[in-house]
Scaffold this motif. Structure first.
Motif, PDB file in Angstrom:
ATOM      1  N   ILE A  78       0.839  -1.201   0.000  1.00  0.00           N
ATOM      2  CA  ILE A  78       0.000   0.000   0.000  1.00  0.00           C
ATOM      3  C   ILE A  78       0.872   1.249   0.000  1.00  0.00           C
ATOM      4  CG2 ILE A  78      -1.820   1.247   1.194  1.00  0.00           C
ATOM      5  CD1 ILE A  78      -2.712  -1.399   0.077  1.00  0.00           C
ATOM      6  N   ARG A  79       1.987   1.211   0.747  1.00  0.00           N
ATOM      7  CA  ARG A  79       2.901   2.369   0.774  1.00  0.00           C
ATOM      8  C   ARG A  79       3.484   2.627  -0.612  1.00  0.00           C
ATOM      9  NH1 ARG A  79       5.184   0.184   5.565  1.00  0.00           N
ATOM     10  NH2 ARG A  79       7.175  -0.143   4.500  1.00  0.00           N
ATOM     11  N   ASN A  80       3.785   1.555  -1.342  1.00  0.00           N
ATOM     12  CA  ASN A  80       4.325   1.709  -2.692  1.00  0.00           C
ATOM     13  C   ASN A  80       3.291   2.336  -3.625  1.00  0.00           C
ATOM     14  OD1 ASN A  80       6.747   0.568  -1.889  1.00  0.00           O
ATOM     15  ND2 ASN A  80       6.208  -1.488  -2.588  1.00  0.00           N
ATOM     16  N   ARG A  81       2.035   1.909  -3.499  1.00  0.00           N
ATOM     17  CA  ARG A  81       0.969   2.488  -4.319  1.00  0.00           C
ATOM     18  C   ARG A  81       0.745   3.954  -3.958  1.00  0.00           C
ATOM     19  NH1 ARG A  81      -4.226  -1.029  -3.632  1.00  0.00           N
ATOM     20  NH2 ARG A  81      -5.046   0.621  -4.998  1.00  0.00           N
ATOM     21  N   TYR A  82       0.844   4.236  -2.666  1.00  0.00           N
ATOM     22  CA  TYR A  82       0.699   5.612  -2.200  1.00  0.00           C
ATOM     23  C   TYR A  82       1.823   6.492  -2.749  1.00  0.00           C
ATOM     24  CZ  TYR A  82       0.850   9.509   1.124  1.00  0.00           C
ATOM     25  OH  TYR A  82       0.893  10.761   1.688  1.00  0.00           O
ATOM     26  N   ALA A  83       3.052   5.970  -2.725  1.00  0.00           N
ATOM     27  CA  ALA A  83       4.202   6.714  -3.239  1.00  0.00           C
ATOM     28  C   ALA A  83       4.057   6.959  -4.739  1.00  0.00           C
ATOM     29  CB  ALA A  83       5.494   5.952  -2.948  1.00  0.00           C
ATOM     30  N   ALA A  84       3.561   5.950  -5.466  1.00  0.00           N
ATOM     31  CA  ALA A  84       3.388   6.093  -6.911  1.00  0.00           C
ATOM     32  C   ALA A  84       2.315   7.131  -7.230  1.00  0.00           C
ATOM     33  CB  ALA A  84       3.015   4.747  -7.521  1.00  0.00           C
ATOM     34  N   ALA A  85       1.205   7.111  -6.482  1.00  0.00           N
ATOM     35  CA  ALA A  85       0.130   8.078  -6.694  1.00  0.00           C
ATOM     36  C   ALA A  85       0.598   9.493  -6.370  1.00  0.00           C
ATOM     37  CB  ALA A  85      -1.078   7.712  -5.835  1.00  0.00           C
ATOM     38  N   SER A  86       1.397   9.639  -5.309  1.00  0.00           N
ATOM     39  CA  SER A  86       1.920  10.959  -4.933  1.00  0.00           C
ATOM     40  C   SER A  86       2.863  11.493  -6.006  1.00  0.00           C
ATOM     41  CB  SER A  86       2.637  10.881  -3.584  1.00  0.00           C
ATOM     42  OG  SER A  86       1.754  10.466  -2.568  1.00  0.00           O
ATOM     43  N   ALA A  87       3.689  10.592  -6.572  1.00  0.00           N
ATOM     44  CA  ALA A  87       4.628  11.003  -7.615  1.00  0.00           C
ATOM     45  C   ALA A  87       3.888  11.386  -8.886  1.00  0.00           C
ATOM     46  CB  ALA A  87       5.613   9.877  -7.888  1.00  0.00           C
ATOM     47  N   GLU A  88       2.785  10.698  -9.163  1.00  0.00           N
ATOM     48  CA  GLU A  88       2.001  10.988 -10.372  1.00  0.00           C
ATOM     49  C   GLU A  88       1.309  12.337 -10.276  1.00  0.00           C
ATOM     50  OE1 GLU A  88      -1.638   8.951 -12.989  1.00  0.00           O
ATOM     51  OE2 GLU A  88      -0.730   7.889 -11.296  1.00  0.00           O
ATOM     52  N   GLY A  89       0.908  12.704  -9.075  1.00  0.00           N
ATOM     53  CA  GLY A  89       0.277  14.006  -8.862  1.00  0.00           C
ATOM     54  C   GLY A  89      -1.186  14.033  -9.276  1.00  0.00           C
ATOM     55  N   ILE A  90      -1.662  15.203  -9.665  1.00  0.00           N
ATOM     56  CA  ILE A  90      -3.072  15.396 -10.022  1.00  0.00           C
ATOM     57  C   ILE A  90      -3.317  14.939 -11.457  1.00  0.00           C
ATOM     58  CG2 ILE A  90      -4.907  17.097 -10.332  1.00  0.00           C
ATOM     59  CD1 ILE A  90      -3.533  18.798  -8.203  1.00  0.00           C
ATOM     60  N   VAL A 195      -5.838   4.532   8.975  1.00  0.00           N
ATOM     61  CA  VAL A 195      -5.159   3.244   8.930  1.00  0.00           C
ATOM     62  C   VAL A 195      -5.024   2.805   7.480  1.00  0.00           C
ATOM     63  CG1 VAL A 195      -5.928   2.543  11.223  1.00  0.00           C
ATOM     64  CG2 VAL A 195      -7.374   2.057   9.243  1.00  0.00           C
ATOM     65  N   ALA A 196      -4.421   1.634   7.283  1.00  0.00           N
ATOM     66  CA  ALA A 196      -4.152   1.146   5.931  1.00  0.00           C
ATOM     67  C   ALA A 196      -5.422   1.047   5.089  1.00  0.00           C
ATOM     68  CB  ALA A 196      -3.457  -0.208   5.994  1.00  0.00           C
ATOM     69  N   SER A 197      -6.537   0.640   5.702  1.00  0.00           N
ATOM     70  CA  SER A 197      -7.785   0.481   4.938  1.00  0.00           C
ATOM     71  C   SER A 197      -8.284   1.822   4.408  1.00  0.00           C
ATOM     72  CB  SER A 197      -8.859  -0.172   5.812  1.00  0.00           C
ATOM     73  OG  SER A 197      -9.100   0.592   6.981  1.00  0.00           O
ATOM     74  N   ASP A 198      -8.056   2.915   5.149  1.00  0.00           N
ATOM     75  CA  ASP A 198      -8.445   4.247   4.670  1.00  0.00           C
ATOM     76  C   ASP A 198      -7.667   4.600   3.407  1.00  0.00           C
ATOM     77  OD1 ASP A 198     -10.268   5.032   6.815  1.00  0.00           O
ATOM     78  OD2 ASP A 198      -8.498   5.065   8.079  1.00  0.00           O
ATOM     79  N   LEU A 199      -6.383   4.366   3.446  1.00  0.00           N
ATOM     80  CA  LEU A 199      -5.533   4.668   2.302  1.00  0.00           C
ATOM     81  C   LEU A 199      -5.917   3.817   1.097  1.00  0.00           C
ATOM     82  CD1 LEU A 199      -3.155   6.282   1.251  1.00  0.00           C
ATOM     83  CD2 LEU A 199      -1.619   4.602   2.250  1.00  0.00           C
ATOM     84  N   GLU A 200      -6.234   2.564   1.356  1.00  0.00           N
ATOM     85  CA  GLU A 200      -6.613   1.659   0.275  1.00  0.00           C
ATOM     86  C   GLU A 200      -7.926   2.085  -0.380  1.00  0.00           C
ATOM     87  OE1 GLU A 200      -6.468  -3.151  -0.525  1.00  0.00           O
ATOM     88  OE2 GLU A 200      -6.710  -2.396   1.519  1.00  0.00           O
TER      89      GLU A 200
END
Length: 266
Positions: A78-90, A195-200
């Motif tokens: 989930i952290r990797n997906r979060y990092a990828a989404a943050s890098a991609e931006g809007i 928690v992780a489920s919120d991010l997911e």
């Protein structure tokens, strides 16, 4: 003799100071204060701050520690997906094809209530959610904008825009405008208490809306579906129902209106 008295007085004062330091040290050790005592450098920094600034600094430190703990609790995938989404931006997609869709508040309200346990009263008061609400919510601006939020932060927006178009009418070229729609998706924001489920859930919603290809009707439907899902409805009700009850309990009308009287007993 006079000199002897002075020497005796100095010795007495020195002994008193030494005894006082020993007692103070003992009390600190007994109470355990030494463990939490700040370094001279930290004491100097805190000395330069007022009570308000010191309190704000403490709150910021606590918030940072809480965020760190929550991030560490999130699985690596989930952290990797979060990092990828943050890098991609809007993300941004435009829909310039003709469509009968419009952002209609009544239609959206009906869609949210139908097929869910939500009432129109709960839908109309959905803005009563506070910071403790970690779930999806909707912002609807009539014929203008629609926003899906999670924990108060935008996950996706659907905005009505205008596009220039030309047409031949009676042999003449006429230029005008037609409605178009812009869809934006945003990287999820991990806030303290999540928690992780919120991010997911945020990542899932953003991905689902991007898959609509900018079609405003499908984007709107996806936003409504996430908002009125059984899991989200349960969280929303828990966050606002008591607040709505308190709000509805307030008397409305002129200030000089007399309070209701209890029926007279016979």
């Amino acid at each position: 003799m006079f000199l002897g008295l002075i020497v005796a007085a100095v010795i007495a004062v020195t002994a008193f100071i030494f005894a006082a330091k020993v007692v103070k040290r003992f009390l600190k050790l007994f109470s355990g204060k030494d463990k939490s005592e700040k370094s001279p450098g930290d004491r100097k920094k805190d000395a330069g701050k007022g009570p308000k600034e010191a309190s704000e600094t403490a709150k910021e430190s606590a918030a940072e520690e809480e965020v760190t703990k929550e991030e560490e609790a999130v699985p690596e995938q989930i952290r990797n997906r979060y990092a990828a989404a943050s890098a991609e931006g809007i993300g941004e997609v435009f829909w310039n094809e003709e469509t009968a869709f419009r952002i209609d508040g009544k239609t959206i309200a009906d869609s949210c209530v139908e097929g869910s346990s939500l009432t129109y009263l709960e839908y109309s008061n959905r803005e009563l959610t506070g910071d403790e609400f970690h779930g999806f919510n909707l912002i609807v601006e009539e014929d203008s904008r629609m926003v899906l939020t999670y924990g108060g932060c935008a996950v996706a927006t659907l905005t009505r825009t205008e596009r220039t178009c030309t047409a031949m009418i009676n042999g003449e070229t006429v230029t005008g405008t037609m409605p178009a729609y812009r869809t934006n998706t945003f990287p999820p924001e991990l806030r303290p208490g999540m928690v992780a489920s919120d991010l997911e859930r945020m990542l899932e919603a953003s991905l689902s809306i991007r898959s609509c290809g900018g079609n405003p009707e499908e984007v709107s439907r996806a936003m409504v579906d996430y908002f009125k899902s059984a899991e989200n409805t349960k969280l929303l009700k828990a966050a606002i129902d008591r607040k709505i009850q308190a709000k509805e309990s307030l008397r409305k009308g002129p200030r000089n209106q007399k309070p209701l009287r209890s029926p007279t007993r016979l």
